[in-house]
Write an enzyme that holds these catalytic residues in place. Structure first.
Site, PDB file in Angstrom:
ATOM      1  CG  HIS A   1      36.421  99.491  77.024  1.00  0.00           C
ATOM      2  ND1 HIS A   1      36.546  98.228  76.478  1.00  0.00           N
ATOM      3  CD2 HIS A   1      35.899  99.306  78.272  1.00  0.00           C
ATOM      4  CE1 HIS A   1      36.112  97.331  77.343  1.00  0.00           C
ATOM      5  NE2 HIS A   1      35.711  97.962  78.452  1.00  0.00           N
ATOM      6  CD  GLU A   2      35.945 101.810  81.033  1.00  0.00           C
ATOM      7  OE1 GLU A   2      34.778 101.625  81.454  1.00  0.00           O
ATOM      8  OE2 GLU A   2      36.805 100.921  81.050  1.00  0.00           O
TER       9      GLU A   2
ATOM     10  CG  HIS B   1      31.223  99.693  79.859  1.00  0.00           C
ATOM     11  ND1 HIS B   1      30.546  98.509  79.661  1.00  0.00           N
ATOM     12  CD2 HIS B   1      32.539  99.362  80.013  1.00  0.00           C
ATOM     13  CE1 HIS B   1      31.414  97.508  79.692  1.00  0.00           C
ATOM     14  NE2 HIS B   1      32.619  98.000  79.893  1.00  0.00           N
TER      15      HIS B   1
ATOM     16  CG  HIS C   1      24.815  98.910  77.956  1.00  0.00           C
ATOM     17  ND1 HIS C   1      25.407  97.722  78.353  1.00  0.00           N
ATOM     18  CD2 HIS C   1      23.535  98.586  77.647  1.00  0.00           C
ATOM     19  CE1 HIS C   1      24.533  96.745  78.273  1.00  0.00           C
ATOM     20  NE2 HIS C   1      23.385  97.239  77.848  1.00  0.00           N
TER      21      HIS C   1
END
Length: 713
Positions: A503-504, A507, A510
């Protein structure tokens, strides 16, 4: 727009700050990073440097704003909008560094510095927004944008986003309303920080921990017991007390709390730990009850000042969802589809527990993790511990990074010459497939006493480009709270810890992938109900054997994870999906309740009753006297998710729908990956729904989410 720091800063022991040097000293936060690629020399930075950097950054940015306002030339995109976007370099660098380290350390000195500079920062942010000369120039550029044929789409986007940000932040207010907004914003910023620090401090308070003996740990796996033992030893040593080797420390921090609630056979101690966790910040030194009322009331005042009937209506106008009604329609759609499956799940778990506990047993909130795990083990012959041997940390790091390699061709190379802020942290150079440097990634994996709970991605510097297209690479950080290795034992992660890592990392990708020109549109600076798409998308690969085979190998035998185990994991994950969804909806409903009030909450208002009423439509368990969510709900009261918590489920619908494209075309299909990467690269340079439709060919639906959760075939 990151520069204004309009949102509150989240609450970052073992940081070795250099002692204050005597005589003249250059502050890299002011002059610029002196390390490789402009990274910060953390080892030479003192706490005073962070404070000085913020204060000097404010002074310098005030000069930059004055230069924009006082120029005699006609307002243009370059001399006004671009100049504003590129202002505040010192302030941004200093504030990002301060907030990141405060989060990752929980160091009281850094917490005090953050609290000290926050009023000045808030005042500066408000001064910029309410600068009438600056606002008039921005408005003129905005009004003339359709006549300026030289503007490209990204430049038009920056004009429109800058204008919108100023409008929703009060720039269009007139007369006394401007000063009222200034006052309210300053009060709100101060309350946000107080709320956040109260949450952090309460979790470290000795009253939020249980000191146990060996006989109290029935059911706890040996590896977790060892962690509790080490925690006790460290705590005693920190207090200068003698360790007799018999004590175990269990706290409300997730790495400690979660396994205890799952494995402990002591229902009385599970209940006690649940109550310790759920009653913190209610009364006492770190009480947040009145603070949260004040925050909700000030937000309502701000919304009314802006001509909106509630804060949600005011806040959501800049999101994908647009309105409170659209948010509630979305949440209600999920509630209608997930309520009955949730009730069946809980009924099955309770019936299963009654076989052991008797027919009078009633399933409570502190029983869910324990008995649902037992039922999963029986029904699916699956236990989280079964997967841990396949998720040795070093292999998992290679596997998670390898996902970006498979999808986008990215390569990761550790560089030990890049200074880090703690010995646990590693720094990686990230390269594109053509060998071009993409950015730097800091990885801070391990739990430390005082470190903020959970996991997050942040940055020390955003990606930007100059007028000639030369790129400033981003400096991105991911922070987790995995258990540290003990002795020679390897670190083995649960599947849910791997999910958090993925998940992290999403990010981080991104931020690393960004190809925007302007900082305000770069990386994760997107609509908040769009930003979680890229993190949650990565989580889908955790159930795909084609991907797992690349790294998930038994740390002793080297054998790949068997498909049978993956199937059990999927089945067991689907079983709890309805409860998990309803629990998230509870947070979403509570968030919307606080931010759709149209009358102020009275000082005498019963928050327990307010919370019960808000969450009743999606309640999974009976409310427990003295246990509340609101006083420790940092996401909405200090973490930037006010009227935005729905975004997690919104993004789940997006990520499930997006991953369905890869399921249709191939898990690592290059054409699909390149289309997805375009969204990663675009930041906020394009409207998110436009980007998504270009990727998927249609607007997202909840159908793929319900199929993934086993709710719909």
């Amino acid at each position: 727009m990151r520069k204004f720091f309009m949102g509150s800063l989240a609450a970052v022991s073992m940081f070795a700050f250099a002692s204050e040097a005597t005589g003249a000293k250059t502050n890299p936060l002011i002059t610029g990073g002196t390390g490789i690629y402009g990274t910060l020399p953390f080892k030479t930075l003192t706490p005073a440097d962070y404070e000085e950097g913020v204060i000097e950054g404010i002074r310098l940015r005030n000069q930059e704003i004055a230069s924009i306002v006082n120029q005699r030339s006609v307002p243009t995109f370059e001399n006004t909008i671009v100049a504003l976007d590129r202002s505040g370099e010192v302030l941004t660098r200093s504030m990002l560094a301060l907030s990141n380290l405060e989060n990752a350390s929980g160091d009281t000195v850094m917490m005090n510095i953050l609290a000290k500079v926050t009023p000045a920062l808030s005042q500066h942010s408000t001064d910029v927004i309410l600068n009438e000369g600056l606002w008039n120039r921005i408005r003129q550029v905005y009004d003339m944008r359709d006549k300026d044929t030289s503007l490209n789409p990204e430049q038009r986007r920056l004009i429109e986003e800058t204008y919108e940000q100023f409008v929703v932040s009060g720039a269009a207010l007139e007369g006394d309303a401007r000063e009222k907004y200034r006052k309210l914003n300053a009060e709100l910023s101060d309350l946000n920080v107080k709320f956040s620090q109260n949450v952090s401090n309460a979790m470290k308070d000795p009253s939020c921990a249980m000191w146990l003996k060996e006989e109290d740990l029935a059911g706890i796996p040996e590896a977790i017991k060892t962690g509790y033992r080490e925690a006790a030893k460290e705590a005693l040593e920190a207090e200068g007390k003698q360790d007799d080797g018999t004590s175990y420390l269990v706290t409300v921090f997730a790495p400690s709390y979660t396994p205890f609630m799952k494995y402990s056979t002591r229902r009385d101690l599970r209940k006690k730990l649940y109550e310790l966790s759920s009653s913190r910040n209610i009364g006492g030194e770190f009480d947040n009850v009145q603070i949260l009322k004040d925050i909700a009331n000030i937000r309502l005042e701000i919304a009314n000042l802006m001509g909106k009937k509630n804060f949600a209506e005011y806040s959501l106008q800049t999101t994908m969802a647009k309105t409170p009604e659209a948010v509630m329609d979305f949440l209600e759609n999920l509630r209608k589809n997930y309520t009955e499956p949730m009730k069946k799940e809980l009924a099955d778990i309770e019936a299963f527990a009654q076989k052991t506990e008797g027919n009078d047993f009633k399933l409570e909130a502190w029983d869910y993790s324990f008995w649902s795990d037992k039922l999963k083990s029986e029904r699916y012959a699956f236990n989280d511990e079964d997967m841990k041997p396949y998720f040795e940390l070093n292999n998992t790091i290679n596997g998670v990074f390898g996902l970006a390699t498979k999808l986008y061709g990215y390569k990761f190379k550790e560089n030990k010459d890049i200074e880090v802020y703690h010995p646990d942290v590693k720094a990686y150079e990230v390269y594109e497939s053509n060998g071009k440097l993409l950015g730097v990634l800091y990885a801070d994996f391990f739990y430390r006493a005082g470190k903020s709970p959970g996991a997050w991605m942040t940055e020390f510097r955003a990606e930007t480009k100059d007028d000639e297209g030369n790129k400033t690479i981003p400096l991105i950080s991911i922070v987790c709270n995995f258990s540290k290795p003990v002795g020679k034992d390897p670190v083995l992660l649960t599947p849910y810890e791997v999910e958090t890592f993925l998940h992290e990392f999403g990010h981080a990708l991104h931020g690393l992938s960004s190809e925007a020109t302007y900082e305000s549109l770069s990386g994760t600076n997107v609509k908040h109900d769009f930003v979680e798409l890229f993190s949650q998308f990565n989580e889908n690969y955790l159930t795909q054997k084609e991907y797992l085979d690349s790294f998930a190998k038994h740390y002793k035998t080297g054998k790949k994870m068997p498909q049978e185990l993956i199937d059990k994991f999927v089945a067991s994950s689907q079983y709890g999906a309805a409860y998990s969804c309803m629990r998230q909806l509870g947070f979403g409903y509570l968030d919307m309740a606080y931010h759709t009030i149209e009358e102020p909450l009275r000082a005498s208002a019963d928050i327990a009753e307010f919370e019960r009423t808000a969450m009743d439509p999606v309640r999974c368990f009976d409310a427990v006297e003295g246990c509340l969510t609101s006083p420790a709900f940092g996401h909405i009261f200090s973490g930037g998710y006010a009227a935005g918590y729905y975004g997690y489920k919104w993004s789940e619908a997006l990520d499930a729908d997006a991953f369905a494209a890869f399921q249709e075309n191939g898990l690592f299909d290059k054409k699909t990956a390149n289309k997805f990467r375009k969204m990663l690269q675009s930041g906020n340079t394009v409207d998110p729904m436009t980007l998504y439709i270009e990727f998927r060919g249609q607007e997202p639906t909840v159908d793929a989410l319900m199929r993934r959760d086993g709710i719909k075939k």
